[in-house]
Design a protein around this motif. Structure first.
Motif, PDB file in Angstrom:
ATOM      1  N   ASP A 166     -11.440  14.889   1.969  1.00  0.00           N
ATOM      2  CA  ASP A 166     -11.876  16.104   2.652  1.00  0.00           C
ATOM      3  C   ASP A 166     -10.808  17.187   2.591  1.00  0.00           C
ATOM      4  OD1 ASP A 166     -13.733  17.574   4.483  1.00  0.00           O
ATOM      5  OD2 ASP A 166     -12.052  17.387   5.857  1.00  0.00           O
ATOM      6  N   LYS A 167      -9.556  16.805   2.838  1.00  0.00           N
ATOM      7  CA  LYS A 167      -8.468  17.782   2.884  1.00  0.00           C
ATOM      8  C   LYS A 167      -8.057  18.264   1.495  1.00  0.00           C
ATOM      9  CE  LYS A 167      -7.511  18.179   7.302  1.00  0.00           C
ATOM     10  NZ  LYS A 167      -7.482  19.494   7.998  1.00  0.00           N
ATOM     11  N   ALA A 168      -8.042  17.366   0.525  1.00  0.00           N
ATOM     12  CA  ALA A 168      -7.534  17.700  -0.810  1.00  0.00           C
ATOM     13  C   ALA A 168      -8.653  18.014  -1.798  1.00  0.00           C
ATOM     14  CB  ALA A 168      -6.681  16.549  -1.338  1.00  0.00           C
ATOM     15  N   ILE A 169      -9.895  17.949  -1.335  1.00  0.00           N
ATOM     16  CA  ILE A 169     -11.064  18.191  -2.189  1.00  0.00           C
ATOM     17  C   ILE A 169     -11.013  17.244  -3.387  1.00  0.00           C
ATOM     18  CG2 ILE A 169     -12.499  19.998  -3.201  1.00  0.00           C
ATOM     19  CD1 ILE A 169     -10.745  22.069  -1.893  1.00  0.00           C
ATOM     20  N   LYS A 170     -10.902  15.957  -3.091  1.00  0.00           N
ATOM     21  CA  LYS A 170     -10.830  14.914  -4.114  1.00  0.00           C
ATOM     22  C   LYS A 170     -11.999  13.960  -3.957  1.00  0.00           C
ATOM     23  CE  LYS A 170      -6.631  16.192  -5.573  1.00  0.00           C
ATOM     24  NZ  LYS A 170      -6.299  16.624  -6.956  1.00  0.00           N
ATOM     25  N   GLN A 171     -12.067  12.969  -4.831  1.00  0.00           N
ATOM     26  CA  GLN A 171     -13.136  11.979  -4.781  1.00  0.00           C
ATOM     27  C   GLN A 171     -12.592  10.573  -5.011  1.00  0.00           C
ATOM     28  OE1 GLN A 171     -16.211  13.151  -7.540  1.00  0.00           O
ATOM     29  NE2 GLN A 171     -16.833  14.917  -6.324  1.00  0.00           N
ATOM     30  N   PHE A 172     -11.495  10.255  -4.317  1.00  0.00           N
ATOM     31  CA  PHE A 172     -10.932   8.914  -4.432  1.00  0.00           C
ATOM     32  C   PHE A 172     -11.861   7.916  -3.743  1.00  0.00           C
ATOM     33  CE2 PHE A 172      -7.080  11.646  -4.578  1.00  0.00           C
ATOM     34  CZ  PHE A 172      -6.635  11.291  -5.846  1.00  0.00           C
ATOM     35  N   LYS A 173     -11.873   6.684  -4.235  1.00  0.00           N
ATOM     36  CA  LYS A 173     -12.749   5.658  -3.694  1.00  0.00           C
ATOM     37  C   LYS A 173     -11.945   4.668  -2.855  1.00  0.00           C
ATOM     38  CE  LYS A 173     -16.220   5.871  -7.367  1.00  0.00           C
ATOM     39  NZ  LYS A 173     -17.251   6.440  -6.469  1.00  0.00           N
ATOM     40  N   ALA A 174     -12.400   4.480  -1.629  1.00  0.00           N
ATOM     41  CA  ALA A 174     -11.740   3.508  -0.752  1.00  0.00           C
ATOM     42  C   ALA A 174     -11.954   2.085  -1.253  1.00  0.00           C
ATOM     43  CB  ALA A 174     -12.267   3.655   0.669  1.00  0.00           C
ATOM     44  N   SER A 175     -12.946   1.904  -2.108  1.00  0.00           N
ATOM     45  CA  SER A 175     -13.228   0.570  -2.645  1.00  0.00           C
ATOM     46  C   SER A 175     -12.257   0.157  -3.746  1.00  0.00           C
ATOM     47  CB  SER A 175     -14.661   0.511  -3.188  1.00  0.00           C
ATOM     48  OG  SER A 175     -14.866   1.519  -4.169  1.00  0.00           O
ATOM     49  N   SER A 176     -11.414   1.099  -4.199  1.00  0.00           N
ATOM     50  CA  SER A 176     -10.416   0.778  -5.218  1.00  0.00           C
ATOM     51  C   SER A 176      -9.367  -0.165  -4.635  1.00  0.00           C
ATOM     52  CB  SER A 176      -9.746   2.062  -5.720  1.00  0.00           C
ATOM     53  OG  SER A 176      -8.561   1.769  -6.426  1.00  0.00           O
ATOM     54  N   LYS A 177      -9.152  -1.287  -5.291  1.00  0.00           N
ATOM     55  CA  LYS A 177      -8.189  -2.269  -4.782  1.00  0.00           C
ATOM     56  C   LYS A 177      -6.775  -1.696  -4.751  1.00  0.00           C
ATOM     57  CE  LYS A 177     -10.744  -6.425  -6.141  1.00  0.00           C
ATOM     58  NZ  LYS A 177     -10.714  -7.677  -6.931  1.00  0.00           N
ATOM     59  N   ALA A 178      -6.427  -0.910  -5.764  1.00  0.00           N
ATOM     60  CA  ALA A 178      -5.083  -0.331  -5.810  1.00  0.00           C
ATOM     61  C   ALA A 178      -4.879   0.650  -4.658  1.00  0.00           C
ATOM     62  CB  ALA A 178      -4.871   0.372  -7.143  1.00  0.00           C
ATOM     63  N   THR A 179      -5.888   1.475  -4.397  1.00  0.00           N
ATOM     64  CA  THR A 179      -5.801   2.441  -3.305  1.00  0.00           C
ATOM     65  C   THR A 179      -5.728   1.727  -1.967  1.00  0.00           C
ATOM     66  OG1 THR A 179      -6.998   4.147  -4.536  1.00  0.00           O
ATOM     67  CG2 THR A 179      -7.019   4.320  -2.142  1.00  0.00           C
ATOM     68  N   ALA A 180      -6.596   0.753  -1.756  1.00  0.00           N
ATOM     69  CA  ALA A 180      -6.605   0.007  -0.494  1.00  0.00           C
ATOM     70  C   ALA A 180      -5.275  -0.706  -0.276  1.00  0.00           C
ATOM     71  CB  ALA A 180      -7.752  -1.002  -0.497  1.00  0.00           C
ATOM     72  N   ARG A 181      -4.681  -1.237  -1.358  1.00  0.00           N
ATOM     73  CA  ARG A 181      -3.412  -1.947  -1.235  1.00  0.00           C
ATOM     74  C   ARG A 181      -2.299  -1.011  -0.772  1.00  0.00           C
ATOM     75  NH1 ARG A 181      -2.771  -3.206  -6.219  1.00  0.00           N
ATOM     76  NH2 ARG A 181      -4.303  -4.889  -6.137  1.00  0.00           N
ATOM     77  N   LEU A 182      -2.303   0.226  -1.272  1.00  0.00           N
ATOM     78  CA  LEU A 182      -1.286   1.195  -0.866  1.00  0.00           C
ATOM     79  C   LEU A 182      -1.397   1.539   0.620  1.00  0.00           C
ATOM     80  CD1 LEU A 182      -1.396   3.621  -3.920  1.00  0.00           C
ATOM     81  CD2 LEU A 182       0.645   2.431  -3.111  1.00  0.00           C
ATOM     82  N   VAL A 183      -2.608   1.831   1.058  1.00  0.00           N
ATOM     83  CA  VAL A 183      -2.802   2.223   2.456  1.00  0.00           C
ATOM     84  C   VAL A 183      -2.504   1.051   3.385  1.00  0.00           C
ATOM     85  CG1 VAL A 183      -4.450   3.110   4.135  1.00  0.00           C
ATOM     86  CG2 VAL A 183      -4.520   3.939   1.782  1.00  0.00           C
ATOM     87  N   LYS A 184      -3.002  -0.133   3.025  1.00  0.00           N
ATOM     88  CA  LYS A 184      -2.740  -1.308   3.851  1.00  0.00           C
ATOM     89  C   LYS A 184      -1.251  -1.642   3.896  1.00  0.00           C
ATOM     90  CE  LYS A 184      -7.185  -3.649   3.322  1.00  0.00           C
ATOM     91  NZ  LYS A 184      -7.877  -4.865   2.827  1.00  0.00           N
ATOM     92  N   GLY A 185      -0.560  -1.327   2.817  1.00  0.00           N
ATOM     93  CA  GLY A 185       0.889  -1.551   2.808  1.00  0.00           C
ATOM     94  C   GLY A 185       1.593  -0.749   3.877  1.00  0.00           C
ATOM     95  N   ARG A 186       1.131   0.473   4.104  1.00  0.00           N
ATOM     96  CA  ARG A 186       1.745   1.299   5.147  1.00  0.00           C
ATOM     97  C   ARG A 186       1.351   0.796   6.539  1.00  0.00           C
ATOM     98  NH1 ARG A 186       2.853   1.804   0.920  1.00  0.00           N
ATOM     99  NH2 ARG A 186       4.256   0.224   1.794  1.00  0.00           N
ATOM    100  N   PHE A 187       0.111   0.273   6.651  1.00  0.00           N
ATOM    101  CA  PHE A 187      -0.292  -0.313   7.932  1.00  0.00           C
ATOM    102  C   PHE A 187       0.580  -1.526   8.248  1.00  0.00           C
ATOM    103  CE2 PHE A 187      -4.919   1.265   7.246  1.00  0.00           C
ATOM    104  CZ  PHE A 187      -4.545   2.529   7.674  1.00  0.00           C
ATOM    105  N   SER A 188       0.860  -2.326   7.223  1.00  0.00           N
ATOM    106  CA  SER A 188       1.676  -3.528   7.438  1.00  0.00           C
ATOM    107  C   SER A 188       3.109  -3.165   7.810  1.00  0.00           C
ATOM    108  CB  SER A 188       1.666  -4.408   6.183  1.00  0.00           C
ATOM    109  OG  SER A 188       2.327  -3.765   5.100  1.00  0.00           O
ATOM    110  N   ASP A 189       3.536  -1.942   7.469  1.00  0.00           N
ATOM    111  CA  ASP A 189       4.869  -1.473   7.856  1.00  0.00           C
ATOM    112  C   ASP A 189       4.896  -0.971   9.298  1.00  0.00           C
ATOM    113  OD1 ASP A 189       5.908  -2.025   5.371  1.00  0.00           O
ATOM    114  OD2 ASP A 189       5.610  -0.003   4.587  1.00  0.00           O
TER     115      ASP A 189
END
Length: 258
Positions: A166-189
């Motif tokens: 929404d903010k960057a006017i992009k179309q990234f997919k939350a279903s991407s394993k690589a993307t999910a791994r990055l975000v979850k990595g920050r949650f685990s921190d």
């Protein structure tokens, strides 16, 4: 279900509202729903991790934060909700983890605790039948959309990526394993959804519209373990009030020598 407007409803259980109060019953039901799809398991229990602001923005936008705090505090004091911040990796993070004490609800004919074993979303739905005397599954989101966008039962990842798009006017997919791994990595921190959104806001403000830099508004850059901490510090620095520069010293030539 025929609704006045096309919007996902919250459920109010009359018997539960009479038992604990209207606001408290709505909080309990929504916490039950979130527990069913939570993947945050600690000490053999499913937990829901949210700030008070997230409770307001994502669950109860019609209430003030103070109203939500009061309802949760009453449920904590009466034993219906168990909460802790001991699972946070950073001691300064006081965000609470919540779960329902189903032993109390079970005595009142309520639902059992959600299973912590791996199940599909459909299997989880089936353990919450809408029968009299039971706590039914709250239909607060469209089930089809949840099943489509759910990433290993982590709605927090979906929330962050949707916000980035929404903010960057992009179309990234939350279903991407690589993307999910990055975000979850920050949650685990120990970082939160709110922290991720702060980073997105900060870099969107700096880079959006710049032909060179706007291409870096992507998960691999924003949520990289090194970049993320630096960007978050930038956002915190931006929250500090601007210091007032000292008033320049002016000589008064209208007065004679002392």
């Amino acid at each position: 279900m025929n609704l006045v407007i096309e919007e996902s409803p919250l459920q109010v259980l009359p018997s539960l509202a009479m038992q604990v109060g209207l606001n408290e019953a709505m909080v309990l039901q929504q916490l039950h729903f979130r527990s069913l799809i939570s993947n945050k398991i600690r000490d053999g229990h499913k937990w829901v991790y949210k700030t008070y602001e997230e409770w307001k923005n994502e669950e109860f936008p019609f209430w003030s934060v103070d109203t939500i705090k009061r309802a949760i505090r009453r449920l904590e004091d009466s034993g219906y909700i168990i909460s802790t911040s001991s699972y946070n990796r950073m001691k300064m993070d006081k965000t609470k983890w919540y779960r329902i004490d189903y032993t109390i609800l079970h005595c009142q004919g309520g639902q059992d605790a959600p299973s912590t074993t791996a199940k599909s979303f459909q299997e989880e739905v089936q353990i919450a039948p809408s029968t009299e005397g039971k706590m039914p599954l709250a239909i607060t989101k469209e089930i089809k959309r949840i099943k489509k966008d759910l990433v290993e039962n982590d709605l927090d990842v979906v929330s962050v990526i949707d916000y980035l798009n929404d903010k960057a006017i992009k179309q990234f997919k939350a279903s991407s394993k690589a993307t999910a791994r990055l975000v979850k990595g920050r949650f685990s921190d120990g970082y939160t959804v709110a922290d991720c959104k702060k980073v997105i806001d900060t870099k969107a403000r700096d880079w959006l519209g710049d032909p060179h830099w706007q291409k870096y508004l992507r998960p691999s850059t924003l949520f990289n373990v090194t970049n993320f901490e630096n960007y978050l510090e930038e956002s915190r620095a931006g929250d500090l009030p601007e210091s007032i520069p000292p008033k320049p010293f002016e000589l008064d030539f209208s007065k004679g020598e002392a």
